[in-house]
Design a protein around this motif. Structure first.
Motif, short mmCIF file in Angstrom:
data_model
loop_
_atom_site.label_atom_id
_atom_site.label_comp_id
_atom_site.label_asym_id
_atom_site.label_seq_id
_atom_site.Cartn_x
_atom_site.Cartn_y
_atom_site.Cartn_z
N GLY A 50 45.26 42.63 26.44
CA GLY A 50 44.66 42.42 27.74
C GLY A 50 43.33 43.15 27.83
O GLY A 50 43.10 44.15 27.14
N THR A 51 42.46 42.67 28.68
CA THR A 51 41.15 43.28 28.85
C THR A 51 41.16 44.24 30.05
O THR A 51 42.01 44.14 30.94
CB THR A 51 40.07 42.22 29.08
OG1 THR A 51 40.30 41.59 30.35
CG2 THR A 51 40.11 41.16 27.97
N ASP A 53 39.03 44.20 32.35
CA ASP A 53 38.75 43.37 33.53
C ASP A 53 40.04 42.79 34.10
O ASP A 53 40.19 42.67 35.33
CB ASP A 53 37.78 42.24 33.17
CG ASP A 53 36.35 42.72 33.02
OD1 ASP A 53 36.03 43.83 33.49
OD2 ASP A 53 35.55 41.96 32.43
N GLN A 54 40.95 42.41 33.22
CA GLN A 54 42.23 41.90 33.70
C GLN A 54 43.05 43.01 34.36
O GLN A 54 43.64 42.80 35.43
CB GLN A 54 43.00 41.28 32.54
CG GLN A 54 42.39 39.99 32.03
CD GLN A 54 42.92 39.55 30.68
OE1 GLN A 54 43.66 40.29 30.00
NE2 GLN A 54 42.54 38.36 30.25
N LEU A 57 42.17 43.82 37.90
CA LEU A 57 42.54 42.88 38.95
C LEU A 57 43.53 43.52 39.92
O LEU A 57 43.59 43.13 41.09
CB LEU A 57 43.16 41.61 38.35
CG LEU A 57 42.23 40.69 37.57
CD1 LEU A 57 43.04 39.58 36.88
CD2 LEU A 57 41.18 40.08 38.49
N VAL A 101 49.17 37.44 30.94
CA VAL A 101 48.01 36.58 31.23
C VAL A 101 48.06 35.31 30.38
O VAL A 101 47.81 34.20 30.88
CB VAL A 101 46.70 37.37 30.99
CG1 VAL A 101 45.50 36.43 30.97
CG2 VAL A 101 46.54 38.43 32.07
N ASP A 105 48.12 31.36 31.45
CA ASP A 105 47.18 30.36 30.91
C ASP A 105 47.91 29.14 30.38
O ASP A 105 47.54 27.99 30.68
CB ASP A 105 46.36 30.98 29.77
CG ASP A 105 45.35 32.01 30.24
OD1 ASP A 105 44.97 31.98 31.43
OD2 ASP A 105 44.93 32.84 29.40
N SER A 139 52.05 44.27 34.84
CA SER A 139 51.73 42.99 34.21
C SER A 139 52.06 41.80 35.10
O SER A 139 51.30 40.82 35.13
CB SER A 139 52.49 42.87 32.88
OG SER A 139 52.05 43.84 31.97
N ILE A 142 49.34 41.56 37.71
CA ILE A 142 48.10 41.09 37.09
C ILE A 142 48.18 39.61 36.78
O ILE A 142 47.20 38.87 36.97
CB ILE A 142 47.81 41.92 35.82
CG1 ILE A 142 47.49 43.37 36.21
CG2 ILE A 142 46.67 41.31 35.01
CD1 ILE A 142 47.51 44.35 35.05
N HIS A 146 45.60 36.85 38.10
CA HIS A 146 44.90 36.01 37.13
C HIS A 146 45.07 34.53 37.48
O HIS A 146 44.11 33.75 37.38
CB HIS A 146 45.43 36.28 35.72
CG HIS A 146 44.82 35.42 34.66
ND1 HIS A 146 43.50 35.52 34.27
CD2 HIS A 146 45.37 34.42 33.91
CE1 HIS A 146 43.25 34.63 33.33
NE2 HIS A 146 44.36 33.95 33.09
N LYS A 149 42.64 33.90 40.30
CA LYS A 149 41.22 33.96 39.94
C LYS A 149 40.82 32.85 38.98
O LYS A 149 39.76 32.22 39.15
CB LYS A 149 40.91 35.32 39.32
CG LYS A 149 39.45 35.50 38.93
CD LYS A 149 39.18 36.87 38.35
CE LYS A 149 37.72 37.04 37.96
NZ LYS A 149 37.44 38.37 37.38
#
Length: 309
Positions: A50-51, A53-54, A57, A101, A105, A139, A142, A146, A149
């Motif tokens: 994970g980043t 930025d994530q 969130l 995340v 996706d 998680s 997040i 995600h 967003k």
């Protein structure tokens, strides 16, 4: 489309003190259970990192930096009496975020019907500004952010059946009308939150408390009466499960007497809701579960239900 299983060996690198219930053997038990032949159809992928930025969130940049700075080069660092960091903790926690995340996706783009991210450490006790209860990054929370967003999900429902209340998820979404957080949990029990009177600023927090000694009947009633109708009324675009298996009768940290079949039942009920309101989109994230046999059997029942078997 089928079920996606996401995990990573880095989940084994988060070390805890000898005798600590949240230990690497938990992930080994899950992985062994899912090696059975009936799980051959699973799509298996490794969790990416994970980043930051994530992570931000749901967590403040200052908190994230505090966790990064606390990471030891060797040995263990105690953030509190329960929550310990080792040199492998940050990667494990970031891959937990990355796995959740990625699950979003793949499900939101229709590449998988549903997904289970089997990583440790767990996350649902991690508040916006605080690590606690074995947890560092939330998680499941997040994943919800995600989905909003990246894919424009207007409403996300997080259903948490871990035996301990997910105070972190509640903290993060207390003032948010776009995320429904619904929890069944034993009370009184750690962390002491999760009263049915805690509704959130917009009535999107739903807490249904179970009592020590409760079993399948009480759990299923809690779902049928307290959880499922609220999720259905909310009409989520995505359902996320905080899938803790410590309400199993064998678990040493609680006093609820569920069997594997109860987790499979709850999974199917949420899949039905997802089919009705969210085009079947459902993501599950591993949380607690501290008896290895109970965890393995419950996870197998959960994933089997996700696969439709």
């Amino acid at each position: 489309m089928t079920t996606l299983l996401i995990t990573h060996p880095a989940g084994l690198l988060h070390a805890t003190p000898i005798g600590h219930p949240e230990r690497p053997d938990r992930l080994r038990a899950v992985e062994r259970a899912l090696e059975e032949e009936r799980f051959t159809p699973l799509i298996r992928v490794e969790a990416p990192l994970g980043t930051l930025d994530q992570v931000t969130l749901c967590h403040s940049p200052a908190y994230v930096q505090t966790i990064l700075d606390a990471s030891p080069e060797e040995g263990l660092v105690h953030l509190d009496a329960d929550t310990t960091m080792s040199p492998g903790t940050v990667e494990a926690a970031l891959r937990g975020v990355g796995g959740a995340v990625l699950a979003v996706d793949e499900v939101m783009t229709g590449k998988a019907r549903n997904a289970f991210s089997a990583m440790r450490p767990p996350g649902h006790h991690a508040e916006r500004e605080r690590a606690m209860g074995f947890c560092f990054f939330n998680s499941a929370a997040i994943a919800a952010r995600h989905a909003q967003k990246a894919y424009g999900a207007e409403r996300v429902a997080i259903v948490d059946w871990d035996v301990h209340h997910g105070n972190g998820t509640q903290d993060i979404f207390w003032d948010d009308a776009s995320v429904l957080y619904a929890s069944t949990h034993e009370a009184p029990l750690y962390p002491g939150t999760g009263s049915p009177s805690e509704h959130g600023a917009h009535g999107t927090i739903v807490n249904v408390a179970l009592a020590a000694g409760d079993g399948p009947d009480e759990f299923r009633d809690a779902f049928e009466i307290g959880i499922l109708p609220r999720v259905a009324t909310f009409r989520p675009d995505l359902v996320i499960i905080s899938a803790g298996f410590d309400a199993h009768w064998r678990d040493p940290l609680a006093n609820i007497n569920l069997r594997e079949a109860d987790f499979a039942w709850a999974t199917r009920k949420l899949m039905d809701l997802a089919d009705t309101h969210a085009a079947g989109r459902l993501v599950s994230v591993l949380e607690g579960g501290y008896d290895l046999e109970g965890l393995a059997k419950s996870t197998a029942a959960h994933v089997s239900a996700l696969m439709g078997s």
